[in-house]
Design a protein around this motif. Structure first.
Motif, PDB file in Angstrom:
ATOM      1  N   GLY A 271       0.787  -1.223   0.000  1.00  0.00           N
ATOM      2  CA  GLY A 271       0.000   0.000   0.000  1.00  0.00           C
ATOM      3  C   GLY A 271       0.819   1.272   0.000  1.00  0.00           C
ATOM      4  N   VAL A 272       2.086   1.196   0.398  1.00  0.00           N
ATOM      5  CA  VAL A 272       2.900   2.415   0.502  1.00  0.00           C
ATOM      6  C   VAL A 272       4.116   2.410  -0.423  1.00  0.00           C
ATOM      7  CG1 VAL A 272       2.200   2.888   2.875  1.00  0.00           C
ATOM      8  CG2 VAL A 272       4.248   1.494   2.459  1.00  0.00           C
ATOM      9  N   ILE A 273       4.353   1.333  -1.148  1.00  0.00           N
ATOM     10  CA  ILE A 273       5.596   1.223  -1.918  1.00  0.00           C
ATOM     11  C   ILE A 273       5.643   2.210  -3.088  1.00  0.00           C
ATOM     12  CG2 ILE A 273       4.716  -0.637  -3.388  1.00  0.00           C
ATOM     13  CD1 ILE A 273       8.363  -0.067  -2.118  1.00  0.00           C
ATOM     14  N   VAL A 274       4.524   2.499  -3.720  1.00  0.00           N
ATOM     15  CA  VAL A 274       4.551   3.453  -4.830  1.00  0.00           C
ATOM     16  C   VAL A 274       4.934   4.838  -4.322  1.00  0.00           C
ATOM     17  CG1 VAL A 274       3.221   4.594  -6.641  1.00  0.00           C
ATOM     18  CG2 VAL A 274       2.878   2.155  -6.197  1.00  0.00           C
ATOM     19  N   ALA A 275       4.314   5.258  -3.229  1.00  0.00           N
ATOM     20  CA  ALA A 275       4.653   6.559  -2.637  1.00  0.00           C
ATOM     21  C   ALA A 275       6.115   6.596  -2.223  1.00  0.00           C
ATOM     22  CB  ALA A 275       3.760   6.844  -1.436  1.00  0.00           C
ATOM     23  N   GLY A 276       6.609   5.509  -1.661  1.00  0.00           N
ATOM     24  CA  GLY A 276       8.012   5.453  -1.270  1.00  0.00           C
ATOM     25  C   GLY A 276       8.929   5.581  -2.462  1.00  0.00           C
ATOM     26  N   SER A 277       8.579   4.911  -3.548  1.00  0.00           N
ATOM     27  CA  SER A 277       9.389   4.972  -4.760  1.00  0.00           C
ATOM     28  C   SER A 277       9.385   6.380  -5.357  1.00  0.00           C
ATOM     29  CB  SER A 277       8.859   3.958  -5.786  1.00  0.00           C
ATOM     30  OG  SER A 277       9.715   3.863  -6.895  1.00  0.00           O
ATOM     31  N   VAL A 278       8.237   7.046  -5.298  1.00  0.00           N
ATOM     32  CA  VAL A 278       8.164   8.440  -5.747  1.00  0.00           C
ATOM     33  C   VAL A 278       9.090   9.319  -4.906  1.00  0.00           C
ATOM     34  CG1 VAL A 278       6.664  10.478  -5.825  1.00  0.00           C
ATOM     35  CG2 VAL A 278       5.845   8.298  -6.732  1.00  0.00           C
ATOM     36  N   CYS A 279       9.056   9.122  -3.590  1.00  0.00           N
ATOM     37  CA  CYS A 279       9.925   9.891  -2.690  1.00  0.00           C
ATOM     38  C   CYS A 279      11.395   9.712  -3.059  1.00  0.00           C
ATOM     39  CB  CYS A 279       9.734   9.437  -1.243  1.00  0.00           C
ATOM     40  SG  CYS A 279       8.195   9.916  -0.467  1.00  0.00           S
ATOM     41  N   VAL A 280      11.788   8.476  -3.277  1.00  0.00           N
ATOM     42  CA  VAL A 280      13.195   8.186  -3.577  1.00  0.00           C
ATOM     43  C   VAL A 280      13.602   8.816  -4.900  1.00  0.00           C
ATOM     44  CG1 VAL A 280      14.844   6.356  -4.117  1.00  0.00           C
ATOM     45  CG2 VAL A 280      13.267   6.091  -2.184  1.00  0.00           C
ATOM     46  N   GLY A 281      12.754   8.677  -5.916  1.00  0.00           N
ATOM     47  CA  GLY A 281      13.075   9.256  -7.214  1.00  0.00           C
ATOM     48  C   GLY A 281      13.230  10.767  -7.145  1.00  0.00           C
ATOM     49  N   GLU A 282      12.322  11.431  -6.433  1.00  0.00           N
ATOM     50  CA  GLU A 282      12.401  12.887  -6.334  1.00  0.00           C
ATOM     51  C   GLU A 282      13.579  13.327  -5.461  1.00  0.00           C
ATOM     52  OE1 GLU A 282      10.772  14.944  -8.255  1.00  0.00           O
ATOM     53  OE2 GLU A 282       9.882  13.123  -9.119  1.00  0.00           O
ATOM     54  N   LEU A 283      13.938  12.528  -4.478  1.00  0.00           N
ATOM     55  CA  LEU A 283      15.128  12.828  -3.681  1.00  0.00           C
ATOM     56  C   LEU A 283      16.375  12.778  -4.552  1.00  0.00           C
ATOM     57  CD1 LEU A 283      16.600  13.240  -0.938  1.00  0.00           C
ATOM     58  CD2 LEU A 283      16.623  10.738  -0.723  1.00  0.00           C
ATOM     59  N   MET A 284      16.475  11.757  -5.384  1.00  0.00           N
ATOM     60  CA  MET A 284      17.632  11.631  -6.275  1.00  0.00           C
ATOM     61  C   MET A 284      17.705  12.829  -7.227  1.00  0.00           C
ATOM     62  SD  MET A 284      17.543   7.512  -7.067  1.00  0.00           S
ATOM     63  CE  MET A 284      19.134   7.434  -7.912  1.00  0.00           C
ATOM     64  N   ARG A 285      16.569  13.241  -7.762  1.00  0.00           N
ATOM     65  CA  ARG A 285      16.558  14.394  -8.668  1.00  0.00           C
ATOM     66  C   ARG A 285      16.971  15.667  -7.935  1.00  0.00           C
ATOM     67  NH1 ARG A 285      12.377  11.219 -10.759  1.00  0.00           N
ATOM     68  NH2 ARG A 285      12.709  10.764 -12.979  1.00  0.00           N
ATOM     69  N   ALA A 286      16.466  15.840  -6.712  1.00  0.00           N
ATOM     70  CA  ALA A 286      16.813  17.031  -5.943  1.00  0.00           C
ATOM     71  C   ALA A 286      18.302  17.058  -5.625  1.00  0.00           C
ATOM     72  CB  ALA A 286      15.992  17.077  -4.653  1.00  0.00           C
ATOM     73  N   CYS A 287      18.882  15.875  -5.442  1.00  0.00           N
ATOM     74  CA  CYS A 287      20.317  15.777  -5.150  1.00  0.00           C
ATOM     75  C   CYS A 287      21.163  15.834  -6.409  1.00  0.00           C
ATOM     76  CB  CYS A 287      20.620  14.472  -4.408  1.00  0.00           C
ATOM     77  SG  CYS A 287      19.958  14.385  -2.732  1.00  0.00           S
ATOM     78  N   GLY A 288      20.531  15.697  -7.564  1.00  0.00           N
ATOM     79  CA  GLY A 288      21.274  15.737  -8.812  1.00  0.00           C
ATOM     80  C   GLY A 288      22.119  14.509  -9.061  1.00  0.00           C
ATOM     81  N   VAL A 289      21.635  13.316  -8.595  1.00  0.00           N
ATOM     82  CA  VAL A 289      22.400  12.088  -8.775  1.00  0.00           C
ATOM     83  C   VAL A 289      21.614  11.089  -9.613  1.00  0.00           C
ATOM     84  CG1 VAL A 289      23.614  12.387  -6.584  1.00  0.00           C
ATOM     85  CG2 VAL A 289      21.524  11.011  -6.643  1.00  0.00           C
ATOM     86  N   GLU A 290      22.326  10.237 -10.321  1.00  0.00           N
ATOM     87  CA  GLU A 290      21.724   9.181 -11.138  1.00  0.00           C
ATOM     88  C   GLU A 290      21.809   7.822 -10.454  1.00  0.00           C
ATOM     89  OE1 GLU A 290      20.137   9.437 -14.081  1.00  0.00           O
ATOM     90  OE2 GLU A 290      20.318  11.620 -13.930  1.00  0.00           O
ATOM     91  N   ARG A 291      22.517   7.763  -9.314  1.00  0.00           N
ATOM     92  CA  ARG A 291      22.718   6.479  -8.640  1.00  0.00           C
ATOM     93  C   ARG A 291      22.779   6.708  -7.132  1.00  0.00           C
ATOM     94  NH1 ARG A 291      27.249   5.449 -10.724  1.00  0.00           N
ATOM     95  NH2 ARG A 291      26.589   4.020 -12.377  1.00  0.00           N
ATOM     96  N   LEU A 292      22.245   5.749  -6.384  1.00  0.00           N
ATOM     97  CA  LEU A 292      22.397   5.755  -4.931  1.00  0.00           C
ATOM     98  C   LEU A 292      22.864   4.379  -4.475  1.00  0.00           C
ATOM     99  CD1 LEU A 292      19.865   4.030  -3.484  1.00  0.00           C
ATOM    100  CD2 LEU A 292      18.577   6.077  -4.114  1.00  0.00           C
ATOM    101  N   THR A 293      23.417   4.335  -3.270  1.00  0.00           N
ATOM    102  CA  THR A 293      23.837   3.077  -2.651  1.00  0.00           C
ATOM    103  C   THR A 293      22.906   2.767  -1.494  1.00  0.00           C
ATOM    104  OG1 THR A 293      26.157   3.445  -3.241  1.00  0.00           O
ATOM    105  CG2 THR A 293      25.727   1.871  -1.484  1.00  0.00           C
ATOM    106  N   VAL A 294      22.419   1.538  -1.428  1.00  0.00           N
ATOM    107  CA  VAL A 294      21.499   1.110  -0.374  1.00  0.00           C
ATOM    108  C   VAL A 294      22.291   0.475   0.764  1.00  0.00           C
ATOM    109  CG1 VAL A 294      19.545  -0.393   0.174  1.00  0.00           C
ATOM    110  CG2 VAL A 294      19.674   0.729  -2.067  1.00  0.00           C
ATOM    111  N   SER A 295      21.949   0.852   1.987  1.00  0.00           N
ATOM    112  CA  SER A 295      22.642   0.301   3.158  1.00  0.00           C
ATOM    113  C   SER A 295      21.658  -0.350   4.116  1.00  0.00           C
ATOM    114  CB  SER A 295      23.408   1.410   3.890  1.00  0.00           C
ATOM    115  OG  SER A 295      23.998   0.911   5.079  1.00  0.00           O
ATOM    116  N   GLU A 296      22.079  -1.470   4.692  1.00  0.00           N
ATOM    117  CA  GLU A 296      21.327  -2.130   5.761  1.00  0.00           C
ATOM    118  C   GLU A 296      21.791  -1.652   7.139  1.00  0.00           C
ATOM    119  OE1 GLU A 296      18.978  -4.507   6.124  1.00  0.00           O
ATOM    120  OE2 GLU A 296      18.596  -5.251   4.106  1.00  0.00           O
TER     121      GLU A 296
END
Length: 328
Positions: A271-296
């Protein structure tokens, strides 16, 4: 080596970490995660629901039993965005105290600092930008873990998160409308614009954006069709902006029921994954990056380090100290 239990009560997920800490480093951390959706409806009503509080209390009761069975003697418990925002958080805090817990609602800046501390264990000496994309907020921190500890240049907490966006714009059960998706993106852009610590240039200078949270780990799991989930595969895995955008389109284009069947996606997170994906995409655009690293190595790691320092009577590694409580 010390052993501590830490409980993080977030807007979407309630988590338990049982960690072994040595020389200021997390040697191991066993994680348990339960989607309780504490923040469901908070963006609209301003209050925690009784049902959500009951889910969290039941979950924490089980976590306390699990920590005791693991032989851990001390613990700490923090709450984040939903508890910060809700007008009736004291109702939940009182119920947690009834379990013997000493809960702490932490400011977003403290949350960001602790998350940075956890993530930076893998990037010692490197200047990085760390983002924790959660259910109600996104914390962004810029800094370095050096020989003298954490050196933070700036920390921001922004009211952009998957639960918040879902409740405001993307709560439908059928494929999501393009207009609703654009409104969600505009909401993110408006709140991210000018609010990143140091702005987009700071991210570019750092050279690496590292993200934590259930959304980014789930996006990796979906992209790789992980079944079961494999944290060793996800940890330090890179995500391209093009992948995030494609996953957003794919997940938004099917019904909620169909999303629940997607390999790599917990049904309760559908129920929340689409909104989360939108958040991540817009964060990347705001940061001006094409790639991020995921950490546990996330907030639970930072909390574990702070809790171990407190248990040993040592100064906190960040500008905040946890209140420990006994599990005996």
């Amino acid at each position: 080596m010390g052993r501590v239990a830490v409980i993080d009560i977030g807007t979407v997920t309630c988590r338990l970490g049982v960690a072994s800490v040595a020389a200021g480093h997390v040697e191991s951390c066993s994680k348990t995660s339960t989607i309780c959706n504490l923040g469901e409806g908070v963006a609209e009503t301003g209050a925690l629901s009784a049902a959500a509080c009951e889910r969290v209390v039941s979950c924490v009761r089980g976590y306390l039993e699990a920590a005791r069975e693991a032989g851990v003697e001390v613990a700490c418990c923090t709450l984040t965005s939903a508890a910060r925002d809700a007008s009736n958080s004291e109702d939940l805090l009182g119920a947690l105290r009834g379990l013997g817990v000493d809960p702490q609602v932490i400011p977003g800046e403290v949350e960001g600092s602790l998350t940075f501390l956890g993530v930076a264990q893998d990037f010692a000496g490197q200047r990085i930008v760390v983002a924790d994309n959660g259910g109600g907020s996104t914390e962004v921190a810029v800094g370095t873990l050096g020989a003298n500890g954490v050196e933070l240049e700036a920390v921001r907490s922004l009211n952009v998160g998957c639960r918040r966006l879902t409740d405001l714009f993307l709560s439908g059960e059928e494929p999501l409308a393009a207009d609703d998706l654009e409104r969600a993106r505009a909401f993110c852009r408006e709140r991210l614009a000018g609010e990143l610590p140091g702005g987009a240039p700071a991210v570019a200078r750092a050279g690496r954006l590292v993200c934590v949270g259930g959304t980014v780990t789930t996006l990796v799991a979906i992209a790789a069709a992980l079944d079961p989930y494999d944290p060793s595969f996800v940890h330090l895995h890179d995500l391209e902006l093009s992948e995030v955008d494609e996953l957003t389109r794919r997940l938004a284009g099917v019904s909620l029921e169909q999303r629940r069947g997607v390999v790599g996606l917990q049904p309760k997170r559908a129920g929340v994954i689409v909104a989360g994906s939108v958040c991540v995409g817009e964060l990347m655009r705001a940061c001006g990056v094409e790639r991020l690293t995921v950490s546990e190595s996330d907030l639970l790691f930072g909390l574990s380090l702070a809790a171990d320092a407190a248990a040993c009577g040592e100064p906190s590694p960040v500008a905040w100290a946890p209140r420990l409580f006994s599990l005996r």
